[in-house]
Design a protein around this motif. Structure first.
Motif, mmCIF file in Angstrom:
data_model
loop_
_atom_site.group_PDB
_atom_site.id
_atom_site.type_symbol
_atom_site.label_atom_id
_atom_site.label_comp_id
_atom_site.label_asym_id
_atom_site.label_seq_id
_atom_site.Cartn_x
_atom_site.Cartn_y
_atom_site.Cartn_z
ATOM 1 N N UNK A 104 7.493 54.170 49.657
ATOM 2 C CA UNK A 104 6.451 55.052 49.125
ATOM 3 C C UNK A 104 5.492 54.282 48.217
ATOM 4 N N UNK A 105 6.012 53.357 47.422
ATOM 5 C CA UNK A 105 5.150 52.524 46.578
ATOM 6 C C UNK A 105 4.186 51.706 47.429
ATOM 7 N N UNK A 106 4.676 51.138 48.527
ATOM 8 C CA UNK A 106 3.829 50.331 49.418
ATOM 9 C C UNK A 106 2.744 51.190 50.058
ATOM 10 N N UNK A 107 3.102 52.406 50.466
ATOM 11 C CA UNK A 107 2.119 53.298 51.090
ATOM 12 C C UNK A 107 1.003 53.625 50.107
ATOM 13 N N UNK A 108 1.372 53.957 48.862
ATOM 14 C CA UNK A 108 0.366 54.360 47.874
ATOM 15 C C UNK A 108 -0.428 53.178 47.315
ATOM 16 N N UNK A 109 0.065 51.967 47.515
ATOM 17 C CA UNK A 109 -0.657 50.780 47.020
ATOM 18 C C UNK A 109 -1.874 50.455 47.884
ATOM 19 N N UNK A 110 -1.942 51.027 49.083
ATOM 20 C CA UNK A 110 -3.069 50.778 49.982
ATOM 21 C C UNK A 110 -2.805 49.610 50.926
ATOM 22 N N UNK A 111 -3.469 49.658 52.081
ATOM 23 C CA UNK A 111 -3.334 48.585 53.056
ATOM 24 C C UNK A 111 -2.018 48.584 53.815
ATOM 25 N N UNK A 112 -1.259 49.674 53.699
ATOM 26 C CA UNK A 112 0.081 49.714 54.316
ATOM 27 C C UNK A 112 0.015 49.514 55.832
ATOM 28 N N UNK A 113 -0.943 50.176 56.485
ATOM 29 C CA UNK A 113 -1.002 50.150 57.946
ATOM 30 C C UNK A 113 -1.654 48.879 58.498
#
Length: 204
Positions: free
Chosen positions: A52-61
């Protein structure tokens, strides 16, 4: 280029199904799957907080990551994820297995610069963004972090097409049959209708 890579530790998941998934989430874990590269899919679990931290940090996809599955390190690109619509926590993630030579399809965000150098915007025009991101085909090791659109010199009524954007080397749009629109400089809604100019000429 894309964001810095990162690593996540995972465990293989023996049980699948809704009941199993709910139990995992209660224990701070989320179900995920790694597929692709002509290999069997692997069902795994990941720490919910880390993902969840990675998703909200941006650039996950658009960021290639490494998942350590019991000591086996697998390079992956996130392809899809589900968030709980009420509580905003991650419910599931799909990862695509990638190698150095993999060609991937990613939605690359569009950034706009130099709006202060656009005569149209300075005159009250509105930047109407048609596409906030563009689906691109590129190497897994050369995913663009974003595309840059320079608004310098654009007037009211001007249109920015994909042909106006400098594309990163090796990256091509998925849409190839037309020069599609990224954004326009639109006339502001206020003060432009004939009715308004007739009823309030002194406002001009």
């Amino acid at each position: 280029m894309s964001h810095d890579t990162y690593e996540l530790k995972a465990e293989k998941r023996e049980r699948v199904g809704k009941g199993s998934s709910r139990e995992l989430r209660r224990n701070g874990l989320i179900p995920a799957v790694i597929y692709g590269d002509k290999q069997e899919p692997i069902a795994i679990t990941l720490p919910s907080k880390d993902v969840t931290l990675k998703i909200h940090a941006g650039g996950f996809m658009t960021t290639v990551a490494t998942i350590d599955v019991g000591g086996e390190k697998i390079r992956v690109l996130p392809k899809d994820y589900q968030l709980d619509p009420v509580r905003d926590f991650t419910m599931h993630v799909d990862f695509l297995r990638v190698s150095k030579d993999s060609q991937v399809t990613v939605a690359v965000p569009v950034h706009f610069i130099n709006d202060e150098k656009s005569p149209g915007i300075k005159a009250g025009g509105v930047l109407n963004i048609v596409r906030h991101d563009v689906e691109m085909s590129c190497s897994a090791d050369a995913i663009p972090e974003f595309l840059t659109v320079d608004l310098s010199g654009l007037k009211v009524g001007d249109t920015v097409h994909i042909s106006h954007v400098t594309l990163p080397a090796g990256a091509t749009p998925i849409i190839t049959d037309r020069d599609f629109t990224i954004a326009t400089i639109a006339v502001p809604a206020a003060g432009v209708s004939e009715e308004e100019t007739e009823t309030a000429p002194e406002a001009e």
